[in-house]
Design a protein around this motif. Structure first.
Motif, PDB file in Angstrom:
ATOM      1  N   SER A   7      95.112 -50.416 -28.545  1.00 20.61           N
ATOM      2  CA  SER A   7      95.613 -51.714 -28.136  1.00 20.61           C
ATOM      3  C   SER A   7      97.019 -51.999 -28.609  1.00 20.61           C
ATOM      4  N   SER A   8      97.660 -51.093 -29.360  1.00 18.07           N
ATOM      5  CA  SER A   8      99.005 -51.349 -29.856  1.00 18.07           C
ATOM      6  C   SER A   8     100.034 -51.326 -28.735  1.00 18.07           C
ATOM      7  N   PHE A   9      99.682 -50.756 -27.587  1.00 19.68           N
ATOM      8  CA  PHE A   9     100.587 -50.745 -26.462  1.00 19.68           C
ATOM      9  C   PHE A   9     100.398 -52.019 -25.658  1.00 19.68           C
ATOM     10  N   SER A  10     101.504 -52.682 -25.397  1.00 20.06           N
ATOM     11  CA  SER A  10     101.450 -53.938 -24.664  1.00 20.06           C
ATOM     12  C   SER A  10     101.003 -53.706 -23.236  1.00 20.06           C
ATOM     13  N   ALA A  11     100.311 -54.710 -22.694  1.00 25.24           N
ATOM     14  CA  ALA A  11      99.883 -54.642 -21.303  1.00 25.24           C
ATOM     15  C   ALA A  11     101.075 -54.718 -20.362  1.00 25.24           C
ATOM     16  N   SER A  12     102.262 -55.041 -20.885  1.00 27.76           N
ATOM     17  CA  SER A  12     103.452 -55.181 -20.054  1.00 27.76           C
ATOM     18  C   SER A  12     104.283 -53.908 -20.014  1.00 27.76           C
ATOM     19  N   ALA A  13     103.720 -52.765 -20.455  1.00 30.09           N
ATOM     20  CA  ALA A  13     104.499 -51.525 -20.487  1.00 30.09           C
ATOM     21  C   ALA A  13     103.629 -50.326 -20.155  1.00 30.09           C
ATOM     22  N   PHE A  14     104.277 -49.284 -19.683  1.00 27.96           N
ATOM     23  CA  PHE A  14     103.636 -47.993 -19.451  1.00 27.96           C
ATOM     24  C   PHE A  14     104.369 -46.928 -20.258  1.00 27.96           C
ATOM     25  N   PRO A 162     103.765 -52.475  -4.950  1.00 28.81           N
ATOM     26  CA  PRO A 162     103.842 -53.081  -6.285  1.00 28.81           C
ATOM     27  C   PRO A 162     103.075 -54.390  -6.394  1.00 28.81           C
ATOM     28  N   ILE A 163     102.925 -55.100  -5.272  1.00 24.02           N
ATOM     29  CA  ILE A 163     102.151 -56.347  -5.291  1.00 24.02           C
ATOM     30  C   ILE A 163     100.680 -56.054  -5.584  1.00 24.02           C
ATOM     31  N   PHE A 164     100.146 -55.006  -4.960  1.00 26.63           N
ATOM     32  CA  PHE A 164      98.761 -54.617  -5.213  1.00 26.63           C
ATOM     33  C   PHE A 164      98.571 -54.137  -6.658  1.00 26.63           C
ATOM     34  N   ILE A 165      99.582 -53.489  -7.224  1.00 29.38           N
ATOM     35  CA  ILE A 165      99.503 -53.053  -8.624  1.00 29.38           C
ATOM     36  C   ILE A 165      99.564 -54.261  -9.556  1.00 29.38           C
ATOM     37  N   LYS A 166     100.380 -55.244  -9.184  1.00 27.36           N
ATOM     38  CA  LYS A 166     100.581 -56.430 -10.029  1.00 27.36           C
ATOM     39  C   LYS A 166      99.273 -57.176 -10.270  1.00 27.36           C
ATOM     40  N   ARG A 167      98.370 -57.136  -9.319  1.00 33.17           N
ATOM     41  CA  ARG A 167      97.114 -57.904  -9.436  1.00 33.17           C
ATOM     42  C   ARG A 167      96.070 -57.187 -10.273  1.00 33.17           C
ATOM     43  N   LEU A 168      96.301 -55.917 -10.632  1.00 39.11           N
ATOM     44  CA  LEU A 168      95.305 -55.132 -11.348  1.00 39.11           C
ATOM     45  C   LEU A 168      95.394 -55.338 -12.854  1.00 39.11           C
ATOM     46  N   PRO A 169      94.248 -55.351 -13.558  1.00 35.26           N
ATOM     47  CA  PRO A 169      94.264 -55.387 -15.024  1.00 35.26           C
ATOM     48  C   PRO A 169      94.357 -53.960 -15.584  1.00 35.26           C
ATOM     49  N   PHE A 170      95.060 -53.828 -16.707  1.00 34.20           N
ATOM     50  CA  PHE A 170      95.190 -52.526 -17.375  1.00 34.20           C
ATOM     51  C   PHE A 170      94.746 -52.709 -18.822  1.00 34.20           C
ATOM     52  N   CYS A 171      93.598 -52.117 -19.147  1.00 34.21           N
ATOM     53  CA  CYS A 171      93.037 -52.340 -20.473  1.00 34.21           C
ATOM     54  C   CYS A 171      92.795 -51.042 -21.238  1.00 34.21           C
ATOM     55  N   LEU A 189      95.315 -45.883 -13.574  1.00 39.21           N
ATOM     56  CA  LEU A 189      95.160 -46.389 -14.947  1.00 39.21           C
ATOM     57  C   LEU A 189      94.496 -47.755 -15.002  1.00 39.21           C
ATOM     58  N   ALA A 190      94.310 -48.382 -13.860  1.00 37.33           N
ATOM     59  CA  ALA A 190      93.726 -49.729 -13.837  1.00 37.33           C
ATOM     60  C   ALA A 190      92.241 -49.684 -14.184  1.00 37.33           C
ATOM     61  N   CYS A 191      91.785 -50.701 -14.882  1.00 39.65           N
ATOM     62  CA  CYS A 191      90.352 -50.793 -15.210  1.00 39.65           C
ATOM     63  C   CYS A 191      89.701 -51.810 -14.271  1.00 39.65           C
ATOM     64  N   ALA A 192      89.861 -51.559 -12.971  1.00 42.13           N
ATOM     65  CA  ALA A 192      89.291 -52.420 -11.937  1.00 42.13           C
ATOM     66  C   ALA A 192      89.156 -51.600 -10.662  1.00 42.13           C
ATOM     67  N   ASP A 193      88.537 -52.197  -9.674  1.00 44.82           N
ATOM     68  CA  ASP A 193      88.359 -51.525  -8.391  1.00 44.82           C
ATOM     69  C   ASP A 193      89.723 -51.356  -7.708  1.00 44.82           C
ATOM     70  N   ILE A 194      90.065 -50.130  -7.361  1.00 39.44           N
ATOM     71  CA  ILE A 194      91.365 -49.854  -6.741  1.00 39.44           C
ATOM     72  C   ILE A 194      91.187 -49.435  -5.272  1.00 39.44           C
TER      73      ILE A 194
END
Length: 313
Positions: A7-14, A162-171, A189-194
């Motif tokens: 969890s040390s990596f921010s959700a706002s970065a890859f 990118p809009i479709f990526i923006k809506r995905l959660p990354f956990c 990398l998304a933890c949701a239905d893609i």
């Protein structure tokens, strides 16, 4: 890199990677990338300058070539500087929004390039199969409209990615498998239905790359059929004007289609095939296109030789 799954990596970065297994050579690989980038910019700028300066090259094929050269410069500029940053300075983090912007640039510019290659195939078709109507069909205003349509098409088709990526959660993991952001790489990398991302990605591939490559193939079927009815000398001359474009088509579509297949159907974990193909797709065509057209086009070749002779005196 060892903390990429916590969890040390921010959700706002890859996290971007270089070339796995070649970490010791990253410093020197960056020099190679830098050389390729400089050659890309210099080569394509030279092509644009020569076509602009040489009145005899103010023809549809070479005006489309100018567009192709400009796109190649933009694609390289959107990827190579960050890749060199990763390899030279180990600056592997890229912000979420920056990743989306890079993704949009790569995919939209690729879509635009595909359309320009189709337009160049159409130019060759009209020039060989309808030579008397070539000047009337491909006027300067019509060429400008085709270029604008290519940009609009690329933006509209790739804009939702990118809009479709923006809506995905990354956990979970934020580690990408390339040195830059691709839609098919980020969405995994998304933890949701893609499912929406996958379906739209397939729609884009079929409606853009699939349709364009099919139409280019059809245009060359008609070109070959028309060429067979000519004398041998005329046939060789007509087909000779297509060689550069055919090379550009193969340089663009073969790595692109191969990379798409690997990402969708291949098992990429533990394999560097997808990394090699991705780098070939984005780095090789911008470098080789100026060489191909420089070698095959007499006017461009002569102007380049003249420039070199002035510098070596």
């Amino acid at each position: 890199m060892s903390d990429s799954n916590n969890s040390s990596f921010s959700a706002s970065a890859f996290i971007l990677i270089g070339f796995p297994g070649l970490e010791a050579g990253h410093f020197w690989l960056a020099f190679l990338l830098c050389s390729l980038y400089l050659f890309t910019v210099l080569g394509n700028c030279t092509i644009i300058y020569i076509i602009k300066a040489e009145q005899s090259l103010h023809e549809p094929m070479y005006l489309f070539l100018c567009m192709l050269a400009a796109i190649d410069i933009l694609i390289s500029t959107s990827t190579v500087p960050k890749m060199m940053d990763v390899l030279w300075f180990n600056s592997t983090t890229i912000g979420f929004d920056a990743c989306l912007l890079q993704m949009f640039c790569i995919h939209s510019l690729s879509g635009i390039e595909s359309t320009i290659l189709l337009a160049m195939a159409f130019d060759r078709y009209v020039a060989i199969c309808r030579p008397l109507r070539h000047a009337a069909i491909l006027t300067t205003p019509s060429i400008a409209k085709i270029g604008l349509a290519a940009v609009i098409r690329g933006v509209i088709l790739m804009g939702p990615l990118p809009i479709f990526i923006k809506r995905l959660p990354f956990c979970g993991s934020r580690v990408l498998s390339h040195s830059y952001c691709l839609h098919q790489d980020v969405m995994k990398l998304a933890c949701a239905d893609i499912k929406v991302n996958i379906i739209y990605g397939l729609i884009v591939i079929i409606s853009a790359i699939g349709v364009d490559s099919l139409l280019i193939s059809l245009s060359y079927i008609f070109i070959l059929r028309a060429a067979l009815s000519l004398t041998q000398e005329a046939r060789l001359k007509a087909l000779g004007t297509c060689i550069s474009h055919v090379c550009a088509v193969f340089l663009f579509y073969v790595p692109f289609i191969g990379l798409s297949l690997v990402h969708r159907f291949g098992k990429i974990h533990g394999s560097n095939v997808h990394i090699v193909m991705a780098n070939v797709h984005l780095l090789v065509p911008p470098v080789l296109n100026p060489i191909v057209y420089g070698v095959k086009t007499k006017q461009i070749r002569q102007r380049i030789m003249g420039i070199f002779q002035r510098f070596t005196r």
